[in-house]
Motif scaffolding. Structure first.
Motif, PDB file in Angstrom:
ATOM      1  N   HIS A  51       0.899  -1.206  -0.139  1.00 40.86           N
ATOM      2  CA  HIS A  51       0.060  -0.006   0.145  1.00 40.86           C
ATOM      3  C   HIS A  51       0.906   1.297  -0.114  1.00 40.86           C
ATOM      4  N   GLY A  52       1.868   1.354   0.801  1.00 40.78           N
ATOM      5  CA  GLY A  52       2.781   2.451   0.632  1.00 40.78           C
ATOM      6  C   GLY A  52       1.930   3.824   1.129  1.00 40.78           C
ATOM      7  N   SER A  53       1.133   3.707   2.297  1.00 43.91           N
ATOM      8  CA  SER A  53       0.144   4.874   2.592  1.00 43.91           C
ATOM      9  C   SER A  53       0.934   6.183   2.795  1.00 43.91           C
ATOM     10  N   LEU A  54       2.116   6.066   3.494  1.00 47.54           N
ATOM     11  CA  LEU A  54       2.877   7.261   3.954  1.00 47.54           C
ATOM     12  C   LEU A  54       3.311   7.826   2.705  1.00 47.54           C
ATOM     13  N   LEU A  55       3.908   6.981   1.812  1.00 50.00           N
ATOM     14  CA  LEU A  55       4.518   7.399   0.817  1.00 50.00           C
ATOM     15  C   LEU A  55       3.463   8.183  -0.165  1.00 50.00           C
ATOM     16  N   ARG A  56       2.164   7.485  -0.461  1.00 57.50           N
ATOM     17  CA  ARG A  56       1.070   8.162  -1.131  1.00 57.50           C
ATOM     18  C   ARG A  56       0.545   9.571  -0.906  1.00 57.50           C
ATOM     19  N   PHE A  57       0.569   9.587   0.460  1.00 54.66           N
ATOM     20  CA  PHE A  57       0.021  10.740   1.150  1.00 54.66           C
ATOM     21  C   PHE A  57       0.806  11.818   1.703  1.00 54.66           C
ATOM     22  N   TYR A  58       2.088  11.367   1.866  1.00 57.14           N
ATOM     23  CA  TYR A  58       2.985  12.283   2.501  1.00 57.14           C
ATOM     24  C   TYR A  58       4.578  12.434   1.729  1.00 57.14           C
ATOM     25  N   THR A  59       4.355  12.392   0.370  1.00 55.99           N
ATOM     26  CA  THR A  59       5.261  12.155  -0.490  1.00 55.99           C
ATOM     27  C   THR A  59       6.804  12.922  -0.218  1.00 55.99           C
ATOM     28  N   PRO A  60       6.532  14.217   0.121  1.00 58.98           N
ATOM     29  CA  PRO A  60       7.715  15.030   0.405  1.00 58.98           C
ATOM     30  C   PRO A  60       8.287  14.850   1.683  1.00 58.98           C
ATOM     31  N   PHE A  61       7.847  14.062   2.461  1.00 63.04           N
ATOM     32  CA  PHE A  61       8.280  13.538   3.801  1.00 63.04           C
ATOM     33  C   PHE A  61       8.803  12.210   4.044  1.00 63.04           C
ATOM     34  N   ALA A  62       8.481  11.401   2.910  1.00 58.01           N
ATOM     35  CA  ALA A  62       8.566   9.859   2.996  1.00 58.01           C
ATOM     36  C   ALA A  62       9.493   9.461   1.837  1.00 58.01           C
ATOM     37  N   SER A  63      10.313   8.125   2.378  1.00 58.51           N
ATOM     38  CA  SER A  63      11.077   7.428   1.429  1.00 58.51           C
ATOM     39  C   SER A  63      10.685   5.995   1.486  1.00 58.51           C
ATOM     40  N   PRO A  64      11.039   5.404   0.444  1.00 61.22           N
ATOM     41  CA  PRO A  64      10.704   3.923   0.366  1.00 61.22           C
ATOM     42  C   PRO A  64      11.667   3.173   0.703  1.00 61.22           C
ATOM     43  N   VAL A  65      11.570   2.229   1.357  1.00 63.02           N
ATOM     44  CA  VAL A  65      12.697   1.245   2.007  1.00 63.02           C
ATOM     45  C   VAL A  65      12.421   0.007   1.355  1.00 63.02           C
ATOM     46  N   VAL A  66      13.611  -0.712   0.765  1.00 65.58           N
ATOM     47  CA  VAL A  66      13.560  -2.035   0.373  1.00 65.58           C
ATOM     48  C   VAL A  66      14.024  -2.816   1.510  1.00 65.58           C
ATOM     49  N   VAL A  67      13.197  -3.708   2.064  1.00 65.00           N
ATOM     50  CA  VAL A  67      13.778  -4.546   3.165  1.00 65.00           C
ATOM     51  C   VAL A  67      14.511  -5.844   2.835  1.00 65.00           C
ATOM     52  N   ASP A  68      14.396  -6.016   1.606  1.00 71.38           N
ATOM     53  CA  ASP A  68      15.283  -7.164   1.159  1.00 71.38           C
ATOM     54  C   ASP A  68      16.790  -7.032   1.091  1.00 71.38           C
ATOM     55  N   ARG A  69      17.219  -5.723   1.443  1.00 74.76           N
ATOM     56  CA  ARG A  69      18.612  -5.366   1.444  1.00 74.76           C
ATOM     57  C   ARG A  69      18.997  -4.693   2.853  1.00 74.76           C
ATOM     58  N   TYR A  70      19.985  -5.089   3.449  1.00 74.08           N
ATOM     59  CA  TYR A  70      20.318  -4.564   4.606  1.00 74.08           C
ATOM     60  C   TYR A  70      20.675  -3.080   4.338  1.00 74.08           C
ATOM     61  N   GLU A  71      21.456  -2.965   3.374  1.00 75.49           N
ATOM     62  CA  GLU A  71      21.750  -1.564   3.140  1.00 75.49           C
ATOM     63  C   GLU A  71      20.855  -0.400   3.131  1.00 75.49           C
ATOM     64  N   SER A  72      19.534  -0.873   2.444  1.00 80.21           N
ATOM     65  CA  SER A  72      18.438  -0.034   2.507  1.00 80.21           C
ATOM     66  C   SER A  72      17.832   0.248   3.883  1.00 80.21           C
ATOM     67  N   LEU A  73      17.844  -0.557   4.597  1.00 81.78           N
ATOM     68  CA  LEU A  73      17.458  -0.570   5.978  1.00 81.78           C
ATOM     69  C   LEU A  73      18.442   0.398   6.725  1.00 81.78           C
ATOM     70  N   ASP A  74      19.844   0.354   6.605  1.00 79.35           N
ATOM     71  CA  ASP A  74      20.716   1.308   7.050  1.00 79.35           C
ATOM     72  C   ASP A  74      20.369   2.657   6.755  1.00 79.35           C
ATOM     73  N   LEU A  75      19.701   2.983   5.994  1.00 82.87           N
ATOM     74  CA  LEU A  75      19.323   4.568   5.539  1.00 82.87           C
ATOM     75  C   LEU A  75      18.783   4.961   6.774  1.00 82.87           C
ATOM     76  N   ILE A  76      17.837   4.140   7.349  1.00 83.11           N
ATOM     77  CA  ILE A  76      17.138   4.829   8.592  1.00 83.11           C
ATOM     78  C   ILE A  76      17.967   5.320   9.751  1.00 83.11           C
ATOM     79  N   ILE A  77      19.066   4.380  10.056  1.00 82.59           N
ATOM     80  CA  ILE A  77      19.907   4.677  11.095  1.00 82.59           C
ATOM     81  C   ILE A  77      20.671   6.047  10.711  1.00 82.59           C
ATOM     82  N   GLU A  78      21.149   5.881   9.406  1.00 83.18           N
ATOM     83  CA  GLU A  78      22.130   6.868   8.998  1.00 83.18           C
ATOM     84  C   GLU A  78      21.520   8.208   8.927  1.00 83.18           C
TER      85      GLU A  78
END
Length: 111
Positions: A43-70
């Motif tokens: 669904h990606g509702s945060l991305l759909r309704f708050y696009t300027p504030f949200a980023s997608p994260v692909v959870v199949d790669r740890y490097e993508s999740l690292d972006l949260i902490i970084e």
């Protein structure tokens, strides 16, 4: 340091996306800076309704999740809003969380 607000749950349809949208709107209404991360593949509702504030994260790669902490480290004045949908992402997020614990130890902690 930034606060990370994790919105998760064990079951689909319990209101995780609604809570995330309400919290995002709360931050916007009060001019509280935040960065949103959405792991919702369906669904990606945060991305759909708050696009300027949200980023997608692909959870199949740890490097993508690292972006949260970084993002939290690079933006200590911003809140981090993370929608975690365990029904779809539990194994990846749990594995990443264990790895992240060692990669970014808490200040003053010894490991």
């Amino acid at each position: 340091m930034a606060n990370i607000h994790l919105i998760g749950g064990e079951k689909g349809g319990v209101g995780k996306s609604v809570v995330a949208r309400v919290l995002a709107q709360y931050f916007i209404d009060r001019n509280l800076p935040f960065i949103g991360f959405d792991t919702d593949r369906s669904h990606g509702s945060l991305l759909r309704f708050y696009t300027p504030f949200a980023s997608p994260v692909v959870v199949d790669r740890y490097e993508s999740l690292d972006l949260i902490i970084e993002a939290a480290i690079a933006n200590p004045d911003k809140r981090i809003l993370w929608i975690w949908l365990p029904r779809l992402t539990t194994l990846w997020c749990a594995g990443w969380t264990s790895r992240a614990f060692w990669k970014w130890p808490a200040k003053g902690a010894t490991r």
